[in-house]
Design a protein around this motif. Structure first.
Motif, PDB file in Angstrom:
ATOM      1  N   VAL A  64      -8.793   8.644  -8.687  1.00 25.51           N
ATOM      2  CA  VAL A  64      -7.448   8.968  -9.171  1.00 25.51           C
ATOM      3  C   VAL A  64      -7.090  10.414  -8.854  1.00 25.51           C
ATOM      4  N   ASP A  65      -5.802  10.655  -8.689  1.00 25.11           N
ATOM      5  CA  ASP A  65      -5.296  12.021  -8.515  1.00 25.11           C
ATOM      6  C   ASP A  65      -5.119  12.637  -9.896  1.00 25.11           C
ATOM      7  N   SER A  66      -6.221  13.067 -10.490  1.00 21.98           N
ATOM      8  CA  SER A  66      -6.191  13.451 -11.899  1.00 21.98           C
ATOM      9  C   SER A  66      -6.288  14.942 -12.157  1.00 21.98           C
ATOM     10  N   GLU A  67      -6.708  15.721 -11.168  1.00 20.35           N
ATOM     11  CA  GLU A  67      -6.926  17.141 -11.449  1.00 20.35           C
ATOM     12  C   GLU A  67      -5.602  17.901 -11.549  1.00 20.35           C
ATOM     13  N   ARG A  68      -4.820  17.892 -10.481  1.00 21.48           N
ATOM     14  CA  ARG A  68      -3.587  18.681 -10.453  1.00 21.48           C
ATOM     15  C   ARG A  68      -2.552  18.163 -11.438  1.00 21.48           C
ATOM     16  N   ASP A  69      -2.329  16.837 -11.435  1.00 20.36           N
ATOM     17  CA  ASP A  69      -1.237  16.256 -12.209  1.00 20.36           C
ATOM     18  C   ASP A  69      -1.697  15.562 -13.481  1.00 20.36           C
ATOM     19  N   GLY A  70      -2.983  15.705 -13.796  1.00 23.52           N
ATOM     20  CA  GLY A  70      -3.524  15.140 -15.023  1.00 23.52           C
ATOM     21  C   GLY A  70      -4.119  16.223 -15.895  1.00 23.52           C
ATOM     22  N   HIS A  71      -5.341  16.631 -15.560  1.00 22.83           N
ATOM     23  CA  HIS A  71      -6.029  17.629 -16.377  1.00 22.83           C
ATOM     24  C   HIS A  71      -5.243  18.937 -16.491  1.00 22.83           C
ATOM     25  N   ARG A 112      -2.215   8.398 -11.492  1.00 31.33           N
ATOM     26  CA  ARG A 112      -2.171   7.316 -10.519  1.00 31.33           C
ATOM     27  C   ARG A 112      -3.456   7.220  -9.684  1.00 31.33           C
ATOM     28  N   ALA A 113      -3.709   6.007  -9.227  1.00 30.47           N
ATOM     29  CA  ALA A 113      -4.815   5.781  -8.297  1.00 30.47           C
ATOM     30  C   ALA A 113      -4.540   6.508  -6.985  1.00 30.47           C
ATOM     31  N   ARG A 114      -5.592   7.001  -6.357  1.00 22.68           N
ATOM     32  CA  ARG A 114      -5.437   7.600  -5.033  1.00 22.68           C
ATOM     33  C   ARG A 114      -5.083   6.523  -4.009  1.00 22.68           C
ATOM     34  N   PRO A 115      -4.337   6.879  -2.982  1.00 26.34           N
ATOM     35  CA  PRO A 115      -4.040   5.919  -1.920  1.00 26.34           C
ATOM     36  C   PRO A 115      -5.320   5.302  -1.368  1.00 26.34           C
ATOM     37  N   GLY A 116      -5.333   3.994  -1.282  1.00 25.12           N
ATOM     38  CA  GLY A 116      -6.485   3.280  -0.744  1.00 25.12           C
ATOM     39  C   GLY A 116      -7.520   2.871  -1.772  1.00 25.12           C
ATOM     40  N   GLU A 138     -11.722   5.564 -20.116  1.00 25.37           N
ATOM     41  CA  GLU A 138     -11.534   4.121 -20.278  1.00 25.37           C
ATOM     42  C   GLU A 138     -10.078   3.688 -20.120  1.00 25.37           C
ATOM     43  N   PRO A 139      -9.122   4.313 -20.851  1.00 23.45           N
ATOM     44  CA  PRO A 139      -7.731   3.878 -20.657  1.00 23.45           C
ATOM     45  C   PRO A 139      -7.212   4.155 -19.253  1.00 23.45           C
ATOM     46  N   LEU A 140      -7.682   5.232 -18.643  1.00 21.75           N
ATOM     47  CA  LEU A 140      -7.238   5.546 -17.286  1.00 21.75           C
ATOM     48  C   LEU A 140      -7.684   4.455 -16.316  1.00 21.75           C
ATOM     49  N   LEU A 141      -8.958   4.104 -16.356  1.00 21.91           N
ATOM     50  CA  LEU A 141      -9.474   3.076 -15.449  1.00 21.91           C
ATOM     51  C   LEU A 141      -8.806   1.733 -15.703  1.00 21.91           C
ATOM     52  N   ARG A 142      -8.624   1.397 -16.979  1.00 26.17           N
ATOM     53  CA  ARG A 142      -8.018   0.112 -17.327  1.00 26.17           C
ATOM     54  C   ARG A 142      -6.595   0.018 -16.798  1.00 26.17           C
ATOM     55  N   HIS A 143      -5.829   1.101 -16.972  1.00 25.02           N
ATOM     56  CA  HIS A 143      -4.434   1.079 -16.546  1.00 25.02           C
ATOM     57  C   HIS A 143      -4.313   1.085 -15.035  1.00 25.02           C
ATOM     58  N   ALA A 144      -5.167   1.855 -14.362  1.00 26.58           N
ATOM     59  CA  ALA A 144      -5.062   2.001 -12.913  1.00 26.58           C
ATOM     60  C   ALA A 144      -5.680   0.844 -12.138  1.00 26.58           C
ATOM     61  N   PHE A 145      -6.751   0.230 -12.697  1.00 24.70           N
ATOM     62  CA  PHE A 145      -7.519  -0.736 -11.899  1.00 24.70           C
ATOM     63  C   PHE A 145      -7.811  -2.055 -12.599  1.00 24.70           C
TER      64      PHE A 145
END
Length: 229
Positions: free
Chosen positions: A16-23, A97-101, A128-135
């Motif tokens: 996931v693109d979690s560093e810049r737009d998440g953390h 969001r999930a990374r492209p691909g 857990e919620p991140l993985l569940r929602h994204a994948f």
């Protein structure tokens, strides 16, 4: 070469693109919630990522800005709890969001009978919620920093996954994005494929068997296609 039976994914910056737009966003929201003037801009946060661990990153920041060590650590722990709560809500609301691909790679691996696992030092409360929602629910094992609080580049979280699954290191491949992640996987005896991102392109990823420009890089997709049984 032993047949590939499993792939172990890192989460932050890998799936996931979690560093810049998440953390980073969650840290800034925690600063604001606490009435602090601190804010981390995109490039600045990239530099801070050299320090593993969110609480450690906060403590370093406060110490660098004149706060005594003990007070910096206490404030960091307080802010990190707030940040984790905010990050969990962001993950639940689908803001990360999930990374492209990523989904396509997961589907390919599943279609070929490859078991999927996660080894992250992130906190289970938001992982857990991140993985569940994204994948959805494609992962057999999800090991987080809540269960194994030793940060990468220690191999501890990867070794825990191997113990839980009964896999030998030569039966699995790790997918990482950063130098610390690659070092952790290799120290656990795993082959590692690196899918770098904007924050990790300058990292030393040379210990990986492949360095790709993301999960949708044709070279990465071809590598997995060549190694699937």
């Amino acid at each position: 070469m032993t047949a590939l039976r499993a792939v172990i994914f890192d989460v932050d910056g890998t799936l996931v693109d979690s560093e810049r737009d998440g953390h980073r966003v969650a840290f800034n929201a925690a600063f604001a919630e606490a009435g602090l003037p601190d804010r981390w801009e995109v490039q600045e946060y990239g530099e801070l990522l050299k320090i593993a661990g969110g609480a450690q990153r906060l403590a370093y920041w406060f110490e660098q800005h004149g706060t005594a060590t003990g007070q910096a650590r206490e404030l960091a722990q307080q802010l990190h709890r707030s940040k984790t709560r905010i990050m969990r809500q962001m993950a639940t609301d689908g803001h990360i969001r999930a990374r492209p691909g990523a989904r396509e790679l997961i589907e390919l691996l599943q279609s070929r009978g490859i078991r999927l696992h996660v080894a992250t030092t992130g906190t289970r409360a938001w992982v857990e919620p991140l993985l569940r929602h994204a994948f959805g629910d494609p992962f057999d094992t999800v090991t987080t920093g809540t269960e194994v609080p030793v940060l990468k580049p220690s191999p501890a979280v990867y070794l825990d996954v191997l113990i839980q699954t009964g896999l030998s290191a030569d039966q699995a491949v790790a997918v990482e994005d950063s130098a610390n992640g690659v070092r952790a996987a290799v120290a656990a005896g795993l082959r590692c494929v690196a899918a770098q991102n904007a924050y990790t392109r300058a990292d030393d990823l040379s210990a990986a068997v492949l360095v790709a420009d993301g999960l949708d890089d044709p070279e990465l997709v071809t590598w997995f296609g060549d190694h699937l049984v």
